[in-house]
Scaffold this motif. Structure first.
Motif, mmCIF file in Angstrom:
data_model
loop_
_atom_site.group_PDB
_atom_site.id
_atom_site.type_symbol
_atom_site.label_atom_id
_atom_site.label_comp_id
_atom_site.label_asym_id
_atom_site.label_seq_id
_atom_site.Cartn_x
_atom_site.Cartn_y
_atom_site.Cartn_z
ATOM 1 N N ASP A 279 48.655 52.264 35.056
ATOM 2 C CA ASP A 279 49.691 52.821 35.935
ATOM 3 C C ASP A 279 50.538 51.716 36.559
ATOM 4 O OD1 ASP A 279 49.023 55.419 35.414
ATOM 5 O OD2 ASP A 279 47.841 55.711 37.230
ATOM 6 N N SER A 280 49.885 50.604 36.922
ATOM 7 C CA SER A 280 50.621 49.495 37.511
ATOM 8 C C SER A 280 51.586 48.880 36.502
ATOM 9 C CB SER A 280 49.638 48.424 38.018
ATOM 10 O OG SER A 280 50.337 47.358 38.624
ATOM 11 N N TYR A 281 51.104 48.672 35.265
ATOM 12 C CA TYR A 281 51.975 48.149 34.211
ATOM 13 C C TYR A 281 53.121 49.127 33.940
ATOM 14 C CZ TYR A 281 49.305 44.085 32.605
ATOM 15 O OH TYR A 281 48.717 42.851 32.512
ATOM 16 N N LEU B 190 49.084 38.423 43.608
ATOM 17 C CA LEU B 190 47.912 39.270 43.401
ATOM 18 C C LEU B 190 47.748 39.552 41.920
ATOM 19 C CD1 LEU B 190 48.181 41.944 46.246
ATOM 20 C CD2 LEU B 190 46.401 40.230 45.997
ATOM 21 N N GLU B 191 46.623 39.150 41.342
ATOM 22 C CA GLU B 191 46.327 39.469 39.952
ATOM 23 C C GLU B 191 45.788 40.901 39.876
ATOM 24 O OE1 GLU B 191 47.187 37.480 37.690
ATOM 25 O OE2 GLU B 191 47.560 35.650 38.845
ATOM 26 N N MET B 192 45.646 41.404 38.634
ATOM 27 C CA MET B 192 45.204 42.784 38.474
ATOM 28 C C MET B 192 43.815 43.031 39.075
ATOM 29 S SD MET B 192 46.685 45.440 37.520
ATOM 30 C CE MET B 192 48.043 44.652 36.662
ATOM 31 N N ASP B 193 42.918 42.050 38.916
ATOM 32 C CA ASP B 193 41.580 42.197 39.510
ATOM 33 C C ASP B 193 41.658 42.263 41.028
ATOM 34 O OD1 ASP B 193 40.323 42.270 37.084
ATOM 35 O OD2 ASP B 193 39.756 40.147 37.075
ATOM 36 N N ASP B 194 42.604 41.503 41.609
ATOM 37 C CA ASP B 194 42.785 41.544 43.062
ATOM 38 C C ASP B 194 43.260 42.919 43.514
ATOM 39 O OD1 ASP B 194 42.124 38.832 43.429
ATOM 40 O OD2 ASP B 194 44.149 38.218 42.893
#
Length: 256
Positions: free
Chosen positions: A37-39, A127-131
């Motif tokens: 969803d973020s992508y 912020l990376e995806m894991d963050d």
């Protein structure tokens, strides 16, 4: 009857839309729905930009360095936060890196681009995806403790607006039919321009539920702090710090 295997190269070409290309890419990635969803949100923003330039939102049209730089400049002019622009550029760079490896596009202009104008310090890392997943987990954990701060944090993440802009948002800034936040500070100078910001459907649903439950009108503030009062700059900082404390993010890890 056995279904025939179709390699991705036969399904995607340079004229494929960015959204469709992302959908095909998803089949070859171990993404959660939140990650996808973020992508999808970031890709949609760039597609909207291409459309505004009179171009179709295809892989071919989106690989030109001059256009990518123009998109970055437009976001800077709209006062989008540095870290948010970096996240969006990284998302598109991942898409183009994937299809460049397959030989479907020739260049990855997003990898060659940079976002100027920010002093990068210990509180400015992207912020990376894991963050982002950790932030969402923190919001759920805080909710179980009776701390309801999900909406202002998600608005910060998805709109890229700065603290001052988030605190000025009212219910009337939402375009429910189009799924948009329309922010217009109505100050006559070059740094304050009307911004049209698409939001993910799930966040729109959350906003609608919030407005209905609190019986808010168009002139009411959209975001509220830990104690239930309309957000001001200091209260928003306290909301962000609450997430940092929950995740034990300190020093270089702390996001503000």
């Amino acid at each position: 009857m056995e279904e025939k295997f179709q390699p991705i190269e036969s399904l995607v070409n340079s004229e494929t839309s960015l959204s469709q290309a992302l959908l095909f890419m998803k089949e070859h990635r171990y993404w959660s729905e939140t990650t996808f969803d973020s992508y999808k949100y970031d890709v949609k923003l760039f597609e909207t930009f291409l459309t505004s330039q009179g171009l179709e939102s295809t892989l071919e049209n989106g690989q030109h360095l001059s256009l990518v730089n123009r998109w970055i400049v437009q976001q800077k002019e709209n006062i989008v936060a540095y870290k948010t622009i970096m996240r969006r550029v990284a998302a598109l760079s991942s898409l183009y890196a994937f299809y460049k490896e397959l030989g479907i596009v020739q260049t990855n202009a997003f990898k060659a681009s940079s976002v100027p104008g920010e002093h990068v310090g210990p509180h400015s890392r992207t912020l990376e995806m894991d963050d982002l997943k950790k932030v969402y987990s923190a919001l759920e954990g805080l909710k179980k403790q009776g701390v309801y701060i999900g909406l202002p944090i998600k608005l910060l993440l998805f709109t890229g607006l700065r603290n001052q802009a988030i605190t000025k948002l009212k219910v009337g800034n939402i375009n429910w039919e189009e799924g948009l936040i329309i922010y217009n500070q109505k100050v006559r100078n070059s740094k304050n321009k009307m911004q049209v910001l698409p939001l993910p459907p799930l966040l729109m649903q959350e906003l609608r539920k919030h407005v209905e439950e609190m019986k808010l009108n168009d002139d009411d503030p959209l975001s509220y702090g830990i104690k239930g009062y309309p957000l001001k700059n200091k209260q928003l900082n306290a909301v962000v710090n609450k997430v940092n404390e929950f995740l034990d993010w300190k020093g270089e890890e702390k996001r503000g």
